[in-house]
Design an enzyme around this catalytic site. Structure first.
Site, short mmCIF file in Angstrom:
data_model
loop_
_atom_site.label_atom_id
_atom_site.label_comp_id
_atom_site.label_asym_id
_atom_site.label_seq_id
_atom_site.Cartn_x
_atom_site.Cartn_y
_atom_site.Cartn_z
N SER A 34 0.85 -1.18 0.00
CA SER A 34 0.00 0.00 0.00
C SER A 34 0.89 1.24 0.00
O SER A 34 2.12 1.13 0.07
CB SER A 34 -0.90 0.01 1.23
N LYS A 35 0.24 2.39 -0.05
CA LYS A 35 0.97 3.66 -0.17
C LYS A 35 2.06 3.83 0.88
O LYS A 35 3.09 4.41 0.60
CB LYS A 35 -0.01 4.82 -0.06
#
Ligand code: GLU
Length: 462
Positions: free
Chosen positions: A232-233
């Site tokens: 994820s980010k």
């Protein structure tokens, strides 16, 4: 034979998506087949043109060229309706007008009874003429298939829902459109993320209801972050194009991505040609791989050192343009790159190291100048001006000899000359070997930068 990449344009092209595209592309190349690009844009609310553009730009940057497409699902609604009508007329799909409330309370009671939530088939026999359309999933038997990555997969039909194939707003759903397209586009091998593996049995039932051949499947495991959670980010950039912006070479990224989840013995470095030659779906690992930014950076740096000059300049030019560097205004770029590539960490780093050779700077870095341009450096800089102006053959050897001569004459160490010289040349002290750098900066520019440094010292000590 054909494979395809079928992204939904509802966000940027993720590096996980890029790896799926790479595997499908490699399969096509390996089998001398066509690679099809299909944009799955039936969700009008969430699909955007910016996202379509990012997919096309990302694939282009990676060099994953497609032989057919891009096809857009939004252009194919008539075809989906035709198939849905056929299923209805054959009695393999039916209208359902169950209210949201009914579906909700059914679901709640199924969950309370520890049953798998599933439509109860209430409208199957009603012969309605409006509502959503559901596929009549067989009640009996199993759906089994061989997956190149997961092996044998089998699920009982009793576990599968009568899935909605046409929504009440008249739009077809993913499981229907993907089957129609993979059939119509004659896809032999469906390579996609394993987040879709639960859809595959439903899709196989649809193929069978239409009497169509079922393609082969390879479901590729997810990419995880370095801490083992889903990528994820917070693990860094996910957007493929931000890797371009940060100075990665597409070849390095492709090499990194192919190794993430696929292996050929212990080999780490693969040219594109080698990947094509060696790629086998059965060698894709069945467990998720973890993304490791440091390894990717290492891979990029080693590619910058070794990739052909032609490929390096092709991708470097994009970064040079971004920095508004005019190549007519300085040394021959290929020779300069050979000098700079050894110590460059990324294309951004390499492009930034080019600036001092093509652009003059207005001022010295203040802190560096205060530290390096001492009153005593003035004589050294003046020596450099007078000696270097006599050098006719402007090359690093002759420049080096001048520096050595000054060190000898003044009985000082190399650093006492090299440091002020380096700052005078670069403006910020960031330059590699000083004599080579001066060679590439050129005689006239070197002398004028040395004068500028002398002026700076004069201005401080008057
Ligand atoms: N459009 C789907 C997605 O982006 C992929 C569908 C498929 O590959 O079957 O997740």
């Amino acid at each position: 034979m054909k494979s395809r990449f079928a992204p939904s344009p509802t966000g940027f092209l993720h590096i996980g998506g890029a790896r799926t595209a790479l595997f499908a592309w490699l399969w096509a190349k390996k089998n001398e087949s066509n690679f099809v690009l299909r944009i799955e844009d039936t969700d009008k609310e969430r699909s955007t043109q910016a996202s379509v553009d990012a997919i096309l730009e990302g694939l282009d940057w990676l060099g994953l060229d497609y032989d057919e497409g891009p096809f857009y699902q939004s252009d194919r609604f008539d075809r989906y309706n035709e198939v849905i009508n056929e299923l209805v007329s054959k009695g393999q799909a039916y209208y359902c007008d169950c209210s949201k409330e009914r579906l909700e309370s059914m679901r709640e009671s199924q969950i309370a009874n520890k049953e798998k939530p599933k439509y109860d088939g209430c409208c199957r026999k009603k012969s309605l003429k409006n509502g959503v359309i559901r596929f009549l999933n067989p009640d009996e038997g199993h759906v089994s298939f061989h997956d190149y990555v997961k092996g044998e997969v089998s699920i009982s039909n009793s576990e599968l829902d009568d899935l909605i194939i046409l929504r009440s707003d008249g739009t077809p759903t993913y499981n229907l459109t993907v089957v129609v397209d993979d059939h119509d586009m004659q896809i032999d091998c469906v390579i996609r993320g394993d987040d879709h593996i639960n859809n595959t049995p439903k899709q196989i039932n649809l193929y069978e209801a239409m009497g169509w051949n079922v393609p082969k499947f390879a479901h590729v495991p997810m990419i995880l972050g370095s801490d083992g959670s889903r990528l994820s980010k917070r693990h860094g950039a996910l957007n493929l194009l931000s890797y371009r912006d940060e100075g990665f070479l597409p070849d390095a990224l492709l090499n990194y991505l192919v190794r993430l989840g696929w292996s050929n013995g212990d080999q780490e470095i693969f040219s594109i040609e080698e990947m094509i030659k060696l790629f086998e779906l059965k060698n894709i690992n069945n467990s998720p791989a973890s993304f490791n930014q440091e390894k990717l950076e290492w891979m990029n740096q080693s590619y910058i050192k070794t990739i052909s000059l032609g490929k390096l300049t092709e991708h470097l030019n994009w970064h040079l343009d971004r920095l508004n560097i005019n190549l007519d205004n300085g040394p021959e770029i290929n020779q300069l790159i050979e000098f700079l590539r050894e110590r460059s960490k990324s294309l951004v780093d390499l492009a930034q190291s080019c600036i001092m050779f093509y652009k003059d700077f207005e001022a010295f870095d203040e802190a560096q100048a205060n530290k390096t341009f001492k009153a005593g450096s003035k004589e050294v800089l003046q020596d450099l001006v007078s000696q270097l102006s006599k050098v006719n053959d402007w090359n690093s050897n002759n420049i080096h000899s001048v520096i050595e001569l000054i060190c000898e004459e003044r009985n000082i160490g190399f650093g006492k000359v090299g440091q002020p010289f380096r700052l005078a040349l670069s403006g910020d002290g960031k330059a590699g070997s000083i004599d080579k750098s001066a060679q590439f900066v050129g005689k006239e520019r070197t002398l004028s930068r040395l004068e500028m440094a002398i002026d700076w010292i004069n201005s401080q000590h008057n």
